[in-house]
Design a protein around this motif. Sequence first.
Motif, mmCIF file in Angstrom:
data_model
loop_
_atom_site.group_PDB
_atom_site.id
_atom_site.type_symbol
_atom_site.label_atom_id
_atom_site.label_comp_id
_atom_site.label_asym_id
_atom_site.label_seq_id
_atom_site.Cartn_x
_atom_site.Cartn_y
_atom_site.Cartn_z
ATOM 1 N N PRO A 1 70.992 -7.128 -30.567
ATOM 2 C CA PRO A 1 70.969 -7.768 -31.881
ATOM 3 C C PRO A 1 69.687 -7.436 -32.646
ATOM 4 N N THR A 2 69.825 -7.272 -33.943
ATOM 5 C CA THR A 2 68.678 -6.916 -34.781
ATOM 6 C C THR A 2 68.130 -8.102 -35.559
ATOM 7 N N GLY A 3 68.794 -9.245 -35.487
ATOM 8 C CA GLY A 3 68.333 -10.414 -36.208
ATOM 9 C C GLY A 3 69.165 -11.622 -35.851
ATOM 10 N N PRO A 4 68.830 -12.804 -36.370
ATOM 11 C CA PRO A 4 69.500 -14.045 -35.991
ATOM 12 C C PRO A 4 70.980 -14.101 -36.342
ATOM 13 N N GLU A 5 71.432 -13.299 -37.310
ATOM 14 C CA GLU A 5 72.849 -13.297 -37.693
ATOM 15 C C GLU A 5 73.631 -12.167 -37.035
ATOM 16 N N ASP A 6 72.960 -11.387 -36.179
ATOM 17 C CA ASP A 6 73.591 -10.211 -35.595
ATOM 18 C C ASP A 6 74.081 -10.453 -34.175
ATOM 19 N N PHE A 7 74.036 -11.684 -33.698
ATOM 20 C CA PHE A 7 74.515 -11.963 -32.349
ATOM 21 C C PHE A 7 76.032 -11.863 -32.313
ATOM 22 N N ALA A 8 76.534 -11.018 -31.417
ATOM 23 C CA ALA A 8 77.979 -10.811 -31.319
ATOM 24 C C ALA A 8 78.703 -12.074 -30.880
ATOM 25 N N ILE A 9 78.039 -12.950 -30.156
ATOM 26 C CA ILE A 9 78.679 -14.181 -29.692
ATOM 27 C C ILE A 9 79.193 -15.012 -30.857
ATOM 28 N N LEU A 10 78.592 -14.869 -32.033
ATOM 29 C CA LEU A 10 79.027 -15.622 -33.205
ATOM 30 C C LEU A 10 80.388 -15.157 -33.719
ATOM 31 N N ARG A 11 80.841 -13.990 -33.270
ATOM 32 C CA ARG A 11 82.125 -13.450 -33.737
ATOM 33 C C ARG A 11 83.292 -13.829 -32.821
ATOM 34 N N VAL A 12 83.039 -14.609 -31.797
ATOM 35 C CA VAL A 12 84.076 -14.921 -30.816
ATOM 36 C C VAL A 12 85.071 -15.939 -31.387
ATOM 37 N N SER A 13 86.351 -15.692 -31.116
ATOM 38 C CA SER A 13 87.434 -16.564 -31.575
ATOM 39 C C SER A 13 87.928 -17.439 -30.424
ATOM 40 N N LEU A 14 88.494 -18.580 -30.787
ATOM 41 C CA LEU A 14 89.133 -19.466 -29.819
ATOM 42 C C LEU A 14 90.644 -19.434 -30.042
ATOM 43 N N LYS A 15 91.410 -19.588 -28.974
ATOM 44 C CA LYS A 15 92.850 -19.398 -29.035
ATOM 45 C C LYS A 15 93.596 -20.733 -29.091
#
Length: 467
Positions: free
Chosen positions: A264-278
Amino acid sequence: MSATQALARFCASLEGTTLPERVRLKVRDLLLDHLAVALGGAYLPSSEAAHQLLALMGVLQPAGTGPHISGNRATLLGRGERAEASWAALFNGIAAHGLEMDDVENRSSLHPGVAVFPAALALAEELAAPIEDFYAAIVAGYELTLRLGAALNPASAYARGFHPTALCATFGATAASARLLGLAAEQTAQALGIAGSMAAGSLAYLENGAWTKRLHPGWSAHAGIIAARLAASGFRGPEEIFCGRYGFLHAYSDASQAGELQPPTGPEDFAILRVSLKPYACCRYMHGPLDCLLAIRRQHAPDPRHIRRVRCGVLSAGRGLVADPIETKRQPSNVVDAQFSMPFGAAVALVTGQAGLSVFNETWLWHPEIRDLMQRVDCESDPELDRHYPAEWRATASVEMDDGQVFQASVRYPLGDPENPLSGEQLAARFHELAAATIKEASRREALIAHIRQLDRLAHFAWSNLL
């Protein structure tokens, strides 16, 4: 610095105390989601088989007994028994994937939490790890899994017959385990190199309702702990496992994108924030069309007896999972088949207005009205839908009636995506629905939800602290 070294350094240096609050909140939501599916799946037939294996191996202990290394053994969620962390992680990963409701991420087209959480929960409990290390381990595991999945190019992996979750989550579980063990960057890189010889997973589970898909994340979690502990003991692996001449991307993809392997390059670049719930108990590639069909049902209430044709616009990358061959998908013979059958999902959604655990079962699988309507469901691909993949999993659906009326709907972000998230109330309701299989008392489930939402109050991680 190689891609492996850069990611290893990121994971080893990650501190829970410096994570953005938005990321920490996401970890708590994902933990609640994971516990729901793990508790809900603890007594499925596939989980019973895994439990029997551990019992035959003699690795189980009753709850609350037996020290191991620097702390207690780890808990089998929903069972209460304990085992050494790698074996507890195996069971918990198998159980958590059995309902087909665990989290997913679009760009990587995989399920990160179902391997990362079993490894981290088991090892954190065994080591009585500081809660901040638990946070760091989860984020390290998710970031490694998701970035590697994007680099793999999921469509290419599917085309070659591989399951991206099984492949990439092994490395994520390793990263989480390495962080909890306090491995330095070089040791973490060695652990990832070792994990490269443990990452595997075949799509052959689609053929006959096999349970091997449920094994994939459990084995990944188990392997991750073993790989990290081997590295901690001085065992050496290849130094560049991802992009080397015989590395992971070369072995498992024809169209890899190594540029995705960046921390990640910054606080908004964390991939975990893109995770969806089913919200639905089936393959995520079915969720977009299901959203459309459920919307059509709410708005127009089409009588299933007078439906001439149902058309589902599905992504080409998921056709082999949920739509092809269509004749087979119209004749699912078990619940696993149904979870990967767009015709079944469409039929049961239109008949019942639901797509959760209450309808993905043997009763509805063989219901005459469902069997009949499935034969009138077609699946179509659309270049316009595919153009936005994998960043967006768009979908369309239409229902044509006997009198010529046609009802249509489309969705850009399926329910559960970060852009269309489940509310806190929906998350809690989902937890009660799933966890009730093993925690019967609503008051105990409420207490567990409260403890997860107040996770920061814990000094050290222990399952007993959450009950």
